[in-house]
Design an enzyme around this catalytic site. Structure first.
Site, PDB file in Angstrom:
ATOM      1  N   GLY A  46       3.427  58.078  39.383  1.00 47.29           N
ATOM      2  CA  GLY A  46       4.291  56.914  39.430  1.00 47.29           C
ATOM      3  C   GLY A  46       5.734  57.333  39.248  1.00 47.29           C
ATOM      4  O   GLY A  46       6.017  58.466  38.827  1.00 47.29           O
ATOM      5  N   GLN A  51      14.347  56.348  36.712  1.00 51.62           N
ATOM      6  CA  GLN A  51      14.168  57.795  36.782  1.00 51.62           C
ATOM      7  C   GLN A  51      14.963  58.433  37.913  1.00 51.62           C
ATOM      8  O   GLN A  51      15.139  59.655  37.926  1.00 51.62           O
ATOM      9  CB  GLN A  51      12.686  58.141  36.918  1.00 51.62           C
ATOM     10  N   CYS A  89       5.259  63.181  32.275  1.00 53.71           N
ATOM     11  CA  CYS A  89       6.317  62.363  32.866  1.00 53.71           C
ATOM     12  C   CYS A  89       7.216  63.264  33.707  1.00 53.71           C
ATOM     13  O   CYS A  89       7.571  64.365  33.272  1.00 53.71           O
ATOM     14  CB  CYS A  89       7.120  61.701  31.746  1.00 53.71           C
ATOM     15  N   LEU A  90       7.587  62.791  34.880  1.00 50.71           N
ATOM     16  CA  LEU A  90       8.484  63.566  35.730  1.00 50.71           C
ATOM     17  C   LEU A  90       9.847  63.775  35.083  1.00 50.71           C
ATOM     18  O   LEU A  90      10.546  64.730  35.421  1.00 50.71           O
ATOM     19  CB  LEU A  90       8.638  62.893  37.093  1.00 50.71           C
ATOM     20  N   HIS A 131       2.877  53.146  31.606  1.00 50.01           N
ATOM     21  CA  HIS A 131       3.903  54.188  31.517  1.00 50.01           C
ATOM     22  C   HIS A 131       5.150  53.774  32.313  1.00 50.01           C
ATOM     23  O   HIS A 131       6.276  53.855  31.800  1.00 50.01           O
ATOM     24  CB  HIS A 131       3.321  55.505  32.057  1.00 50.01           C
ATOM     25  N   GLU A 132       4.951  53.344  33.549  1.00 50.73           N
ATOM     26  CA  GLU A 132       6.096  53.001  34.403  1.00 50.73           C
ATOM     27  C   GLU A 132       6.795  51.730  33.923  1.00 50.73           C
ATOM     28  O   GLU A 132       8.020  51.640  33.980  1.00 50.73           O
ATOM     29  CB  GLU A 132       5.668  52.875  35.863  1.00 50.73           C
ATOM     30  N   HIS A 135       9.163  52.617  31.259  1.00 50.49           N
ATOM     31  CA  HIS A 135      10.438  53.142  31.782  1.00 50.49           C
ATOM     32  C   HIS A 135      11.411  52.005  32.068  1.00 50.49           C
ATOM     33  O   HIS A 135      12.616  52.141  31.839  1.00 50.49           O
ATOM     34  CB  HIS A 135      10.214  53.933  33.075  1.00 50.49           C
TER      35      HIS A 135
END
Length: 180
Positions: A46, A51, A89-90, A131-132, A135
């Site tokens: 995701g 991000q 996480c990216l 998670h997203e 963010h």
């Protein structure tokens, strides 16, 4: 449509709550395309708009064969059962820790054309949705770790080459492992 640079832990945009999308237009469609391209290029499950430096409530996902996006998402837990497992996480590259999330959720939001969308699926998809959405609220998954594991995670982050020289004193989100 293009791959965008992913913002890394320490960037203030990751700690800022994103604004709701109010206009469903070509610019939003381009943002979703950029998020999708970047998510695939980086190998993520995701990717949220903050991000890539865009403060809007949008994210994309690709988990267990289910791919899509949500604009102005919300989610509701289905039951009280939790899952505890690996998360990454990216924006915190090459690191990950076990994190507690709700096992099953139903997410609701809109697509790029302003049509309502509902998403539910596997535990892995539920983890990605939570998670997203975090963010979009300026919350990172390390904020959800218990105090001892968070301390360890912060030490590992500070030791990375990509983080070198940054200063992060305290998270502005005192969640420390608590599910919402």
């Amino acid at each position: 449509m293009s791959v965008q640079p992913v913002r890394l832990f320490g960037d203030p945009v990751l700690r800022t709550a994103a604004a709701p999308v109010t206009t469903f237009d070509a610019e939003l469609r381009k943002l979703v395309a950029d998020l999708t391209d970047t998510m695939h290029a980086e190998g993520g499950a995701g990717l949220a708009a903050p991000q890539i430096g865009v403060g809007l409530r949008v994210f994309t996902f690709s988990v267990d064969g289910v791919e899509g996006h949500l604009v102005n998402p919300t989610w509701t837990a289905v039951g009280a059962e939790e899952q505890f497992g690996p998360e990454g996480c990216l924006s915190i590259p090459e690191l990950g820790w076990d994190c507690r999330r709700m096992l099953n959720v139903v997410a609701m939001g809109w697509d790029v054309h302003g049509e309502p969308v509902t998403v539910e699926g596997t535990a892995k998809l539920a983890r990605a949705i939570q998670h997203e959405t975090d963010h979009l609220d300026g919350v990172l998954f390390v904020d959800r770790l218990d105090a001892e594991l968070r301390k360890q995670a912060m030490a590992e982050i500070r030791a990375t080459e990509w983080f070198a020289g940054q200063t992060v004193k305290v998270s502005p989100h005192p969640l420390f492992g608590k599910a919402r």
